[in-house]
Design an enzyme around this catalytic site. Structure first.
Site, short mmCIF file in Angstrom:
data_model
loop_
_atom_site.label_atom_id
_atom_site.label_comp_id
_atom_site.label_asym_id
_atom_site.label_seq_id
_atom_site.Cartn_x
_atom_site.Cartn_y
_atom_site.Cartn_z
N ASP A 6 0.83 -1.20 0.00
CA ASP A 6 0.00 0.00 0.00
C ASP A 6 0.87 1.26 0.00
OD1 ASP A 6 -2.20 -1.69 0.25
OD2 ASP A 6 -2.17 -1.58 2.44
N ARG A 7 0.29 2.38 -0.36
CA ARG A 7 1.03 3.64 -0.44
C ARG A 7 1.79 3.93 0.86
NH1 ARG A 7 0.71 8.91 -2.83
NH2 ARG A 7 -1.10 8.40 -4.12
#
Length: 285
Positions: free
Chosen positions: A128-129
């Site tokens: 994820d970011r």
């Protein structure tokens, strides 16, 4: 993608098809070979059903797709490991693996395109970011197929609350929350998801964990920890609080890769924000 092989004695008088399957060529790649005849045995045409013999030289010249990501050399992301087949980035916070949309050039893939402009970006798993740590990239189709089930990852995470047990397994299916494109939740109708955890250290109101995934569902660790009543620090999407971490406290710390009969272990340092947080929790008020 150019590969060269010498047939060993154990494959003597086996079909070329059997040989290529055994060394990791997928069904899709074999179909491509049939259609394009991108291979030679001892420099000559050879049917896949025909036998090969000890000492035969096999040459594969499988064309790669043209890279499509815009190169960006300004990101300066640390490379934790690289060889002719793979590259492992140590991904920092606040960066996506793939560009958010066409025209964007601020993702991990864009930096890879800068480093290797002639190679297609093939991440094997995504972060994820706001999850930091190791991200594995295959440099060719063959390696991507061969490593598909030969990767083990270990994460560390800081969860809210104090775990009573020292270790355990969460076996709870995960599904997308209806009406959301981001959030996931535990639901028997979802996809199977299994997470193993072990307590590394307990603090007054938090627990540091080591986690291993047996499946790779979107947000799996984050969802499973919230399901246990211990959302990750900083993970406000799943009930965590941002009082000590401004992002989810999740980091891919180790990858073990089994490639060409070799075990490759790659590790990453704890990122500065998580390290600062852990150190502050050790200080007695």
């Amino acid at each position: 993608m150019k590969k060269n092989y010498i047939v060993s004695e154990i494959f003597n008088n086996q079909s070329l098809l059997f040989y290529l399957k055994d060394i990791g060529y997928s069904a899709g790649m074999l179909r491509g070979l049939r259609q394009g005849e991108y291979y030679r045995v001892n420099g000559k045409s050879h049917r896949l059903i025909d036998a090969v013999y000890t000492g035969d030289k096999i040459d594969i010249d499988f064309p790669e797709k043209e890279p499509t990501l815009k190169p960006n050399g300004n990101l300066k992301i640390e490379i934790a490991y690289e060889d002719e087949d793979i590259l492992v980035f140590d991904k920092p916070d606040d960066i996506l693996v793939h560009p958010a949309a066409k025209g964007f050039d601020d993702a991990l893939g864009n930096y890879f395109a800068f480093l290797h402009p002639d190679i297609t970006f093939r991440p094997l798993g995504r972060l994820d970011r706001h999850t930091t740590g190791l991200c594995l990239i295959a440099k060719n189709r063959l390696t991507a197929g061969q490593l598909n089930h030969k990767i083990k990852k270990e994460y560390i995470a800081l969860a809210e609350g104090v775990f009573a047990e020292d270790e355990g397994t969460v076996n709870a299916a995960i599904i997308r929350v209806p009406g959301s494109v981001i959030s996931r939740t535990v639901d028997p109708k979802g996809q199977s998801a299994i997470t193993k955890f072990k307590v590394l250290e307990r603090y007054e109101n938090h627990t540091l964990l080591k986690l291993k995934l047996e499946t790779g569902r979107t947000h799996q660790i984050r969802v499973h920890m919230a399901y246990l009543g211990h959302p990750l620090a900083g993970d406000d999407l799943y009930g965590g609080h941002k009082n000590i971490m401004l992002r989810q406290a999740l980091h891919c710390q180790k990858i073990i890769i089994f490639n060409k009969n070799e075990e490759i272990t790659v590790t990453a340092k704890t990122p500065p924000d998580l390290l600062f947080c852990l150190n502050s929790l050790k200080i007695t008020p």
